[in-house]
Design a protein around this motif. Structure first.
Motif, PDB file in Angstrom:
ATOM      1  N   ALA A 149       6.099   7.807 -31.388  1.00  0.00           N
ATOM      2  CA  ALA A 149       5.417   8.102 -32.653  1.00  0.00           C
ATOM      3  C   ALA A 149       5.482   6.912 -33.606  1.00  0.00           C
ATOM      4  N   GLU A 150       6.607   6.231 -33.638  1.00  0.00           N
ATOM      5  CA  GLU A 150       6.762   5.072 -34.526  1.00  0.00           C
ATOM      6  C   GLU A 150       5.811   3.937 -34.139  1.00  0.00           C
ATOM      7  N   LEU A 151       5.636   3.733 -32.839  1.00  0.00           N
ATOM      8  CA  LEU A 151       4.832   2.614 -32.357  1.00  0.00           C
ATOM      9  C   LEU A 151       3.334   2.885 -32.397  1.00  0.00           C
ATOM     10  N   SER A 152       2.945   4.159 -32.369  1.00  0.00           N
ATOM     11  CA  SER A 152       1.549   4.521 -32.139  1.00  0.00           C
ATOM     12  C   SER A 152       0.813   4.918 -33.411  1.00  0.00           C
ATOM     13  N   ASP A 153      -0.474   4.574 -33.430  1.00  0.00           N
ATOM     14  CA  ASP A 153      -1.356   5.036 -34.504  1.00  0.00           C
ATOM     15  C   ASP A 153      -2.068   6.325 -34.104  1.00  0.00           C
ATOM     16  N   VAL A 154      -2.220   6.546 -32.824  1.00  0.00           N
ATOM     17  CA  VAL A 154      -2.752   7.783 -32.271  1.00  0.00           C
ATOM     18  C   VAL A 154      -2.172   7.905 -30.865  1.00  0.00           C
ATOM     19  N   ILE A 155      -2.043   9.130 -30.376  1.00  0.00           N
ATOM     20  CA  ILE A 155      -1.415   9.361 -29.071  1.00  0.00           C
ATOM     21  C   ILE A 155      -2.342  10.228 -28.214  1.00  0.00           C
ATOM     22  N   THR A 156      -2.442   9.890 -26.934  1.00  0.00           N
ATOM     23  CA  THR A 156      -3.188  10.693 -25.980  1.00  0.00           C
ATOM     24  C   THR A 156      -2.343  10.861 -24.725  1.00  0.00           C
ATOM     25  N   TYR A 157      -2.903  11.462 -23.697  1.00  0.00           N
ATOM     26  CA  TYR A 157      -2.142  11.704 -22.467  1.00  0.00           C
ATOM     27  C   TYR A 157      -3.081  11.664 -21.280  1.00  0.00           C
ATOM     28  N   GLU A 158      -2.481  11.414 -20.103  1.00  0.00           N
ATOM     29  CA  GLU A 158      -3.305  11.227 -18.907  1.00  0.00           C
ATOM     30  C   GLU A 158      -3.176  12.365 -17.903  1.00  0.00           C
ATOM     31  N   PHE A 159      -2.340  13.356 -18.188  1.00  0.00           N
ATOM     32  CA  PHE A 159      -2.219  14.483 -17.263  1.00  0.00           C
ATOM     33  C   PHE A 159      -1.922  15.748 -18.057  1.00  0.00           C
ATOM     34  N   GLU A 160      -2.224  16.903 -17.447  1.00  0.00           N
ATOM     35  CA  GLU A 160      -2.189  18.149 -18.207  1.00  0.00           C
ATOM     36  C   GLU A 160      -0.850  18.865 -18.197  1.00  0.00           C
ATOM     37  N   ASN A 161       0.148  18.314 -17.530  1.00  0.00           N
ATOM     38  CA  ASN A 161       1.458  18.964 -17.517  1.00  0.00           C
ATOM     39  C   ASN A 161       2.451  18.310 -18.475  1.00  0.00           C
ATOM     40  N   VAL A 162       1.937  17.631 -19.477  1.00  0.00           N
ATOM     41  CA  VAL A 162       2.778  17.137 -20.571  1.00  0.00           C
ATOM     42  C   VAL A 162       3.419  18.344 -21.258  1.00  0.00           C
ATOM     43  N   PRO A 163       4.722  18.312 -21.537  1.00  0.00           N
ATOM     44  CA  PRO A 163       5.347  19.444 -22.239  1.00  0.00           C
ATOM     45  C   PRO A 163       4.647  19.711 -23.572  1.00  0.00           C
ATOM     46  N   VAL A 164       4.187  20.950 -23.758  1.00  0.00           N
ATOM     47  CA  VAL A 164       3.449  21.287 -24.976  1.00  0.00           C
ATOM     48  C   VAL A 164       4.311  21.068 -26.217  1.00  0.00           C
ATOM     49  N   ASP A 165       5.601  21.426 -26.132  1.00  0.00           N
ATOM     50  CA  ASP A 165       6.498  21.235 -27.280  1.00  0.00           C
ATOM     51  C   ASP A 165       6.550  19.770 -27.697  1.00  0.00           C
ATOM     52  N   ALA A 166       6.561  18.872 -26.713  1.00  0.00           N
ATOM     53  CA  ALA A 166       6.603  17.443 -27.020  1.00  0.00           C
ATOM     54  C   ALA A 166       5.330  17.012 -27.730  1.00  0.00           C
ATOM     55  N   ALA A 167       4.176  17.481 -27.235  1.00  0.00           N
ATOM     56  CA  ALA A 167       2.904  17.119 -27.861  1.00  0.00           C
ATOM     57  C   ALA A 167       2.826  17.663 -29.289  1.00  0.00           C
ATOM     58  N   GLU A 168       3.298  18.874 -29.488  1.00  0.00           N
ATOM     59  CA  GLU A 168       3.265  19.467 -30.830  1.00  0.00           C
ATOM     60  C   GLU A 168       4.202  18.731 -31.782  1.00  0.00           C
ATOM     61  N   THR A 169       5.370  18.312 -31.283  1.00  0.00           N
ATOM     62  CA  THR A 169       6.309  17.552 -32.113  1.00  0.00           C
ATOM     63  C   THR A 169       5.698  16.224 -32.533  1.00  0.00           C
ATOM     64  N   LEU A 170       5.088  15.525 -31.588  1.00  0.00           N
ATOM     65  CA  LEU A 170       4.437  14.250 -31.896  1.00  0.00           C
ATOM     66  C   LEU A 170       3.321  14.431 -32.913  1.00  0.00           C
ATOM     67  N   ASN A 171       2.570  15.521 -32.768  1.00  0.00           N
ATOM     68  CA  ASN A 171       1.407  15.765 -33.609  1.00  0.00           C
ATOM     69  C   ASN A 171       1.772  15.994 -35.080  1.00  0.00           C
ATOM     70  N   GLU A 172       3.040  16.295 -35.334  1.00  0.00           N
ATOM     71  CA  GLU A 172       3.490  16.485 -36.714  1.00  0.00           C
ATOM     72  C   GLU A 172       3.488  15.179 -37.500  1.00  0.00           C
ATOM     73  N   SER A 173       3.634  14.053 -36.791  1.00  0.00           N
ATOM     74  CA  SER A 173       3.693  12.761 -37.492  1.00  0.00           C
ATOM     75  C   SER A 173       2.583  11.804 -37.089  1.00  0.00           C
ATOM     76  N   THR A 174       2.072  11.954 -35.872  1.00  0.00           N
ATOM     77  CA  THR A 174       1.045  11.059 -35.351  1.00  0.00           C
ATOM     78  C   THR A 174      -0.023  11.903 -34.672  1.00  0.00           C
ATOM     79  N   PRO A 175      -1.301  11.668 -34.953  1.00  0.00           N
ATOM     80  CA  PRO A 175      -2.342  12.492 -34.327  1.00  0.00           C
ATOM     81  C   PRO A 175      -2.279  12.435 -32.802  1.00  0.00           C
TER      82      PRO A 175
END
Length: 357
Positions: free
Chosen positions: A64-90
């Motif tokens: 989150a610190e390094l990124s201006d926006v975050i995406t992912y390449e596969f659909e089994n990314v932990p949802v909790d992790a994505a939601e946590t990241l989304n609180e600070s970085t889109p």
């Protein structure tokens, strides 16, 4: 819009992450990969890699610190992790898309609620559920784990033949929560790659016809001989899904075409998709660049293709054919930087241009 020189975080370090990082670099962006495997395919072409588990708190904070926006390449990314990241970085596509796609029952319900027809399906929690579902489907269907199956894994087919045993089938998938999907008598499998930006603009690529072998995509061919009605239904379904998810980015959606001219959705992936690799060679703007454009807030690109083509996955020892493939006229090769060619492992792909329009 994030400016050139900004950093895009990518969760996952496989070949899709690799091609996203390459597309990002062409548009002037830096990339950082979160992936537990060091020297993964994506890290070979990215600016930085965080070697850690996808749900590691320190790694997520660093991403989150390094990124201006975050995406992912596969659909089994932990949802909790994505939601946590989304609180600070889109995070794009939105974490809700992950949540829907990770459970086949949730996915089928979502598609049906959005007005997108699928094959019949039943929830299977135990052997009794499976026996009842098979009875309802005349002994025919495909049993799939609700979560994590891909490339034909976590599946058992029931053809209605004598001697097929529900108990053994349920045990074969590990006796985990599952879904039974009715068998579909289809004439061909097709897919559509579609993109949506934050403003709600949508772009859709031409439909591809797909051939699978042993549950793994073997080839995608464009164009495909389907009626304009079928093509329109596929595009409309993609639009409905993009809008229902408030989606940002590229997704792949797979369909069955039935002999009676109807279309049933099979599944969708909230990411760039293997059946869209042909866009890299046959379109001015590939699905990978389109995804980067969408998540970075840039205008979506032209989806028209300039050539007919056939994309073939290079699986396992297929990569040994590379010298002969490179000698072909009109063959566009992309290898994924994987060291070991194992059975069933995608080592690269080749797109053969068959006609220029």
């Amino acid at each position: 819009m994030i400016a050139a020189g900004s950093t895009i975080g990518i969760i996952g370090g496989g070949q899709l992450g690799r091609m996203l990082a390459m597309a990002a670099a062409r548009l002037g962006y830096r990339t950082v990969i979160l992936e537990p495997q060091a020297d993964c395919p994506a890290a070979q072409v990215a600016n930085e890699q965080i070697v850690a588990a996808y749900d590691d708190p320190d790694a997520l904070e660093r991403l989150a610190e390094l990124s201006d926006v975050i995406t992912y390449e596969f659909e089994n990314v932990p949802v909790d992790a994505a939601e946590t990241l989304n609180e600070s970085t889109p995070v794009f596509p939105p974490p809700e898309a992950l949540k829907v796609s990770q459970d086949r029952v949730t996915e089928k319900r979502f598609l049906n609620k959005a007005g997108i027809p699928t094959a019949q399906w039943r929830i299977v929690e135990n052997e009794g559920d499976l026996e009842a579902a098979l009875l309802a489907f005349e002994g025919k269907g495909i049993l799939k784990t609700r979560r994590f199956g891909y490339d034909g894994k976590g599946q058992v087919k029931f053809s209605g033949a004598k001697g097929e045993d529900a108990k053994a089938g349920f045990a074969a998938i590990g006796s985990v929560p599952a879904i039974l999907e009715g068998l579909v008598d289809f004439t061909r499998e097709i897919s559509v790659i579609a993109a949506r930006d934050e403003a709600g603009n949508i772009r859709i690529y031409d439909i591809a016809e797909n051939v699978h072998r042993d549950g793994i995509l073997a080839t995608s061919t464009v164009p495909v001989s389907v009626s304009s009605t079928i093509a329109g239904l596929a595009a409309d379904s993609a639009r409905k899904l993009l809008e229902a998810l408030n989606y940002v980015g590229v997704l792949g959606m797979e369909f069955f075409v039935l002999a009676n001219g109807t279309l049933l959705a099979n599944e969708f992936a909230p990411r760039v998709h293997n059946s869209g690799h042909w866009t890299e060679a046959a379109c001015a703007v590939s699905q990978f660049e389109q995804h980067i454009r969408a998540v970075a807030g840039l205008p979506l690109g032209d989806t028209r293709r300039h050539s007919d083509c056939v994309m073939e996955n290079l699986i396992g020892d297929d990569v040994a054919k590379l010298p002969a493939i490179l000698a072909e006229s009109g063959a566009v090769v992309h290898l994924y930087g994987k060291a070991d060619a194992r059975p069933g492992r995608k080592m690269g792909h080749v797109t053969r241009i068959t006609k220029r329009l």
